[in-house]
Write a protein that holds these residues in place. Structure first.
Motif, PDB file in Angstrom:
ATOM      1  N   CYS A 249      10.503  -5.047 -16.557  1.00 16.37           N
ATOM      2  CA  CYS A 249       9.862  -4.236 -15.519  1.00 16.37           C
ATOM      3  C   CYS A 249      10.539  -4.472 -14.171  1.00 16.37           C
ATOM      4  CB  CYS A 249       8.369  -4.598 -15.443  1.00 16.37           C
ATOM      5  SG  CYS A 249       7.428  -3.672 -14.222  1.00 16.37           S
ATOM      6  N   LYS A 250      10.682  -3.385 -13.407  1.00  9.20           N
ATOM      7  CA  LYS A 250      11.205  -3.498 -12.046  1.00  9.20           C
ATOM      8  C   LYS A 250      10.150  -3.124 -10.997  1.00  9.20           C
ATOM      9  CE  LYS A 250      16.131  -2.938 -12.913  1.00  9.20           C
ATOM     10  NZ  LYS A 250      16.417  -4.331 -12.486  1.00  9.20           N
ATOM     11  N   ASN A 251       8.940  -2.841 -11.439  1.00 12.66           N
ATOM     12  CA  ASN A 251       7.890  -2.389 -10.527  1.00 12.66           C
ATOM     13  C   ASN A 251       6.754  -3.413 -10.468  1.00 12.66           C
ATOM     14  OD1 ASN A 251       6.595  -0.708  -8.721  1.00 12.66           O
ATOM     15  ND2 ASN A 251       5.742   0.643 -10.297  1.00 12.66           N
ATOM     16  N   TYR A 252       7.119  -4.680 -10.460  1.00 13.34           N
ATOM     17  CA  TYR A 252       6.106  -5.731 -10.450  1.00 13.34           C
ATOM     18  C   TYR A 252       6.045  -6.397  -9.075  1.00 13.34           C
ATOM     19  CZ  TYR A 252       9.892  -9.152 -10.747  1.00 13.34           C
ATOM     20  OH  TYR A 252      11.005  -9.897 -10.485  1.00 13.34           O
ATOM     21  N   THR A 253       4.871  -6.998  -8.795  1.00 17.47           N
ATOM     22  CA  THR A 253       4.666  -7.758  -7.565  1.00 17.47           C
ATOM     23  C   THR A 253       4.035  -9.092  -7.923  1.00 17.47           C
ATOM     24  OG1 THR A 253       4.304  -5.730  -6.294  1.00 17.47           O
ATOM     25  CG2 THR A 253       3.540  -7.796  -5.302  1.00 17.47           C
ATOM     26  N   VAL A 254       4.507 -10.166  -7.310  1.00 14.78           N
ATOM     27  CA  VAL A 254       3.917 -11.492  -7.480  1.00 14.78           C
ATOM     28  C   VAL A 254       3.272 -11.896  -6.161  1.00 14.78           C
ATOM     29  CG1 VAL A 254       4.346 -13.927  -7.984  1.00 14.78           C
ATOM     30  CG2 VAL A 254       5.639 -12.140  -9.197  1.00 14.78           C
ATOM     31  N   ILE A 255       1.992 -12.233  -6.206  1.00 10.10           N
ATOM     32  CA  ILE A 255       1.308 -12.786  -5.037  1.00 10.10           C
ATOM     33  C   ILE A 255       0.974 -14.238  -5.363  1.00 10.10           C
ATOM     34  CG2 ILE A 255      -0.608 -12.582  -3.418  1.00 10.10           C
ATOM     35  CD1 ILE A 255      -0.880  -9.655  -4.225  1.00 10.10           C
ATOM     36  N   ASP A 256       1.624 -15.149  -4.660  1.00  9.26           N
ATOM     37  CA  ASP A 256       1.518 -16.578  -4.949  1.00  9.26           C
ATOM     38  C   ASP A 256       0.895 -17.274  -3.736  1.00  9.26           C
ATOM     39  OD1 ASP A 256       1.828 -19.265  -5.569  1.00  9.26           O
ATOM     40  OD2 ASP A 256       3.869 -19.020  -6.340  1.00  9.26           O
ATOM     41  N   THR A 257      -0.239 -17.936  -3.964  1.00  9.90           N
ATOM     42  CA  THR A 257      -0.927 -18.588  -2.844  1.00  9.90           C
ATOM     43  C   THR A 257      -0.098 -19.722  -2.242  1.00  9.90           C
ATOM     44  OG1 THR A 257      -2.127 -20.113  -4.314  1.00  9.90           O
ATOM     45  CG2 THR A 257      -3.183 -18.005  -3.801  1.00  9.90           C
ATOM     46  N   LYS A 258       0.867 -20.242  -3.008  1.00  7.06           N
ATOM     47  CA  LYS A 258       1.716 -21.314  -2.480  1.00  7.06           C
ATOM     48  C   LYS A 258       2.594 -20.851  -1.310  1.00  7.06           C
ATOM     49  CE  LYS A 258       2.520 -25.074  -5.749  1.00  7.06           C
ATOM     50  NZ  LYS A 258       3.530 -25.769  -6.567  1.00  7.06           N
ATOM     51  N   ASP A 259       2.719 -19.557  -1.146  1.00  3.89           N
ATOM     52  CA  ASP A 259       3.557 -19.010  -0.080  1.00  3.89           C
ATOM     53  C   ASP A 259       2.880 -19.069   1.287  1.00  3.89           C
ATOM     54  OD1 ASP A 259       5.546 -18.441  -1.905  1.00  3.89           O
ATOM     55  OD2 ASP A 259       4.888 -16.361  -2.212  1.00  3.89           O
ATOM     56  N   TYR A 260       1.642 -19.541   1.335  1.00  3.31           N
ATOM     57  CA  TYR A 260       0.877 -19.550   2.583  1.00  3.31           C
ATOM     58  C   TYR A 260       0.582 -20.994   2.984  1.00  3.31           C
ATOM     59  CZ  TYR A 260       0.691 -14.624   1.711  1.00  3.31           C
ATOM     60  OH  TYR A 260       1.062 -13.314   1.491  1.00  3.31           O
TER      61      TYR A 260
ATOM     62  N   ALA B 218       0.827  -1.206   0.000  1.00  3.69           N
ATOM     63  CA  ALA B 218       0.000   0.000   0.000  1.00  3.69           C
ATOM     64  C   ALA B 218       0.863   1.259   0.000  1.00  3.69           C
ATOM     65  CB  ALA B 218      -0.940  -0.010   1.204  1.00  3.69           C
ATOM     66  N   LYS B 219       1.913   1.258   0.792  1.00  7.71           N
ATOM     67  CA  LYS B 219       2.805   2.420   0.828  1.00  7.71           C
ATOM     68  C   LYS B 219       3.432   2.678  -0.541  1.00  7.71           C
ATOM     69  CE  LYS B 219       4.085   2.407   5.735  1.00  7.71           C
ATOM     70  NZ  LYS B 219       3.584   3.777   5.989  1.00  7.71           N
ATOM     71  N   LYS B 220       3.705   1.613  -1.263  1.00  8.48           N
ATOM     72  CA  LYS B 220       4.348   1.726  -2.566  1.00  8.48           C
ATOM     73  C   LYS B 220       3.374   2.144  -3.664  1.00  8.48           C
ATOM     74  CE  LYS B 220       7.241  -0.952  -5.773  1.00  8.48           C
ATOM     75  NZ  LYS B 220       7.886  -2.267  -6.022  1.00  8.48           N
ATOM     76  N   HIS B 221       2.114   1.706  -3.574  1.00  2.61           N
ATOM     77  CA  HIS B 221       1.214   1.826  -4.723  1.00  2.61           C
ATOM     78  C   HIS B 221      -0.035   2.683  -4.492  1.00  2.61           C
ATOM     79  CE1 HIS B 221       3.479  -0.973  -7.165  1.00  2.61           C
ATOM     80  NE2 HIS B 221       3.475  -1.857  -6.188  1.00  2.61           N
ATOM     81  N   TRP B 222      -0.176   3.302  -3.324  1.00  9.49           N
ATOM     82  CA  TRP B 222      -1.431   4.003  -3.037  1.00  9.49           C
ATOM     83  C   TRP B 222      -1.697   5.160  -4.001  1.00  9.49           C
ATOM     84  CZ3 TRP B 222      -1.991   9.150  -1.862  1.00  9.49           C
ATOM     85  CH2 TRP B 222      -0.816   9.869  -1.557  1.00  9.49           C
ATOM     86  N   ASN B 223      -0.635   5.711  -4.596  1.00 11.22           N
ATOM     87  CA  ASN B 223      -0.810   6.876  -5.471  1.00 11.22           C
ATOM     88  C   ASN B 223      -0.522   6.550  -6.935  1.00 11.22           C
ATOM     89  OD1 ASN B 223      -1.553   9.599  -5.649  1.00 11.22           O
ATOM     90  ND2 ASN B 223       0.585  10.283  -5.710  1.00 11.22           N
ATOM     91  N   ASP B 224      -0.623   5.264  -7.294  1.00 14.89           N
ATOM     92  CA  ASP B 224      -0.402   4.888  -8.697  1.00 14.89           C
ATOM     93  C   ASP B 224      -1.406   5.583  -9.613  1.00 14.89           C
ATOM     94  OD1 ASP B 224       1.640   3.204  -7.990  1.00 14.89           O
ATOM     95  OD2 ASP B 224       0.510   1.348  -8.266  1.00 14.89           O
ATOM     96  N   GLU B 225      -0.915   6.032 -10.755  1.00 14.68           N
ATOM     97  CA  GLU B 225      -1.821   6.607 -11.762  1.00 14.68           C
ATOM     98  C   GLU B 225      -2.641   5.509 -12.428  1.00 14.68           C
ATOM     99  OE1 GLU B 225      -1.492   9.786 -13.950  1.00 14.68           O
ATOM    100  OE2 GLU B 225      -0.497  10.895 -12.353  1.00 14.68           O
ATOM    101  N   LEU B 226      -2.014   4.356 -12.616  1.00 18.71           N
ATOM    102  CA  LEU B 226      -2.673   3.210 -13.247  1.00 18.71           C
ATOM    103  C   LEU B 226      -1.948   1.949 -12.783  1.00 18.71           C
ATOM    104  CD1 LEU B 226      -4.705   2.108 -15.393  1.00 18.71           C
ATOM    105  CD2 LEU B 226      -2.874   2.351 -17.074  1.00 18.71           C
ATOM    106  N   HIS B 227      -2.701   0.942 -12.410  1.00 11.67           N
ATOM    107  CA  HIS B 227      -2.107  -0.308 -11.923  1.00 11.67           C
ATOM    108  C   HIS B 227      -2.681  -1.471 -12.724  1.00 11.67           C
ATOM    109  CE1 HIS B 227       0.056  -2.269  -8.452  1.00 11.67           C
ATOM    110  NE2 HIS B 227      -0.524  -3.308  -9.030  1.00 11.67           N
ATOM    111  N   TYR B 228      -1.800  -2.372 -13.147  1.00 12.06           N
ATOM    112  CA  TYR B 228      -2.205  -3.532 -13.936  1.00 12.06           C
ATOM    113  C   TYR B 228      -2.229  -4.780 -13.062  1.00 12.06           C
ATOM    114  CZ  TYR B 228      -1.467  -0.646 -18.060  1.00 12.06           C
ATOM    115  OH  TYR B 228      -1.545   0.345 -19.004  1.00 12.06           O
ATOM    116  N   PHE B 229      -3.316  -5.564 -13.197  1.00 16.00           N
ATOM    117  CA  PHE B 229      -3.445  -6.825 -12.477  1.00 16.00           C
ATOM    118  C   PHE B 229      -3.586  -7.959 -13.486  1.00 16.00           C
ATOM    119  CE2 PHE B 229      -4.947  -3.718  -9.378  1.00 16.00           C
ATOM    120  CZ  PHE B 229      -4.336  -4.146  -8.206  1.00 16.00           C
ATOM    121  N   VAL B 230      -2.840  -9.042 -13.255  1.00 20.44           N
ATOM    122  CA  VAL B 230      -2.811 -10.184 -14.169  1.00 20.44           C
ATOM    123  C   VAL B 230      -3.155 -11.446 -13.396  1.00 20.44           C
ATOM    124  CG1 VAL B 230      -1.409 -11.480 -15.834  1.00 20.44           C
ATOM    125  CG2 VAL B 230      -0.948  -9.028 -15.455  1.00 20.44           C
TER     126      VAL B 230
END
Length: 333
Positions: free
Chosen positions: A274-285, A191-203
């Motif tokens: 890209c250096k501004n990507y995030t991966v959310i992987d359910t296997k990590d839980y 949230a701290k990193k992306h709260w002010n994004d102009e546009l955010h892509y979700f895949v």
């Protein structure tokens, strides 16, 4: 550990309350199966259509039953000749007053279909219209999957059904709470990193696609007023990736069903551009108590739990309460 907008016991009670509906769901589905049916239509709009897409891909992976997700507004204009006598329509509504769903249910019933509705408020017009009604708030995706799983079990396609739900009833609620606890620090930093994004892509892909679509639209756009685009992982490589650069915000949802490899393909490629990507992987839980072979059935619930923590911190960072709307149910449209 104190967390923003987090009531651990309420979360546990909510999931266990939904799981406790299984007896009523099974009674309805077993009756339908005894009478006979032709096909299953998951009907919705907005977030409910997203949940419908998740249920559809879940069944497509496991079942030969004819099933699909139907957008209520499109059905009202285009129609669908597959909906008629023998069709079971499954829908959900928080308020019971979503105009497109109310009208689409009437149209489907006029065509001869029967409707099972999860209508949170059982005194509404829609609750009175449907042929089978269950009132219970929240956990829409879990309720839909319980219906789908019972149909598949009755169709001889789900031998481990009882064992899986025995595990869910013992462990799932607490396991999802633990996901939220583990994801809280991540959600805060995201949230701290992306709260002010102009546009955010979700895949996303598979049973994560509905989550990807609804999270971008129903949460970030509708509730946080942040511009987004959502795209399926296989389609990422057929247009969208051309506009991704070093600083483009991209989040990739990775689940554990058959389409996991489609999201992994994006994950493997994106560091090259890209250096501004995030991966959310359910296997990590961890999901303590849940057998590995059942994780794919609930990976969308795990992602939802992670996103809950992002939402809490996004609300904090933006100073924007998520219940505020500019236009939704404020204007006539």
């Amino acid at each position: 550990m104190e967390m923003l907008k987090f009531n651990e016991q309420a979360q546990i009670d909510s999931v266990n309350g939904a799981l406790a509906l299984r007896g009523k769901i099974n009674e309805i589905v077993d009756g339908i199966c005894k009478e006979g049916y032709t096909n299953i239509c998951w009907l919705g709009i907005g977030g409910t259509w997203a949940s419908s897409m998740q249920a559809t891909v879940h069944m497509k992976e496991m079942s030969a039953i004819e099933t699909w997700a139907e957008n209520a507004a499109e059905y009202l204009t285009t129609g669908n000749k597959r909906i008629g006598k023998g069709t079971i329509v499954i829908t959900s509504s928080v308020t019971g007053s979503t105009i497109e769903v109310v009208q689409a249910v009437k149209k489907a019933q006029d065509a001869g279909a029967k409707v099972l509705g999860f209508i949170d408020i059982d005194t509404t017009e829609l609750a009175k219209m449907v042929d089978y009604e269950i009132a219970y708030s929240a956990n829409e995706q879990l309720k839909f999957f319980m219906v789908a799983d019972r149909f598949m079990f009755n169709n001889g396609e789900f031998a481990d059904y009882e064992r899986m739900y025995e595990e869910f009833e013992k462990y799932l609620a607490v396991a999802l709470v633990e996901v939220e606890k583990k994801a809280d620090d991540f959600g805060k930093e995201f949230a701290k990193k992306h709260w002010n994004d102009e546009l955010h892509y979700f895949v996303g892909a598979g049973n994560q696609w509905g989550a990807t679509y609804s999270y971008a639209m129903c949460y970030w756009e509708e509730q946080l007023w942040i511009k987004t685009k959502s795209i399926t992982a296989p389609e990422f490589f057929h247009g969208m990736f051309e506009i991704v650069t070093r600083d483009t915000p991209v989040t990739i949802f990775v689940g554990e069903d058959a389409q996991r490899s489609l999201s992994e393909r994006v994950v493997n490629f994106i560091p090259r551009i890209c250096k501004n990507y995030t991966v959310i992987d359910t296997k990590d839980y961890e999901l303590k108590g849940i057998s590995p072979e059942f994780r794919s059935h609930i990976s969308h619930l795990v992602m939802h739990a992670v996103n809950n923590r992002i939402d809490a911190h996004m609300e904090e960072e933006t100073c924007h309460p998520m219940e505020i709307r500019r236009y939704y149910r404020k204007l006539n449209y």
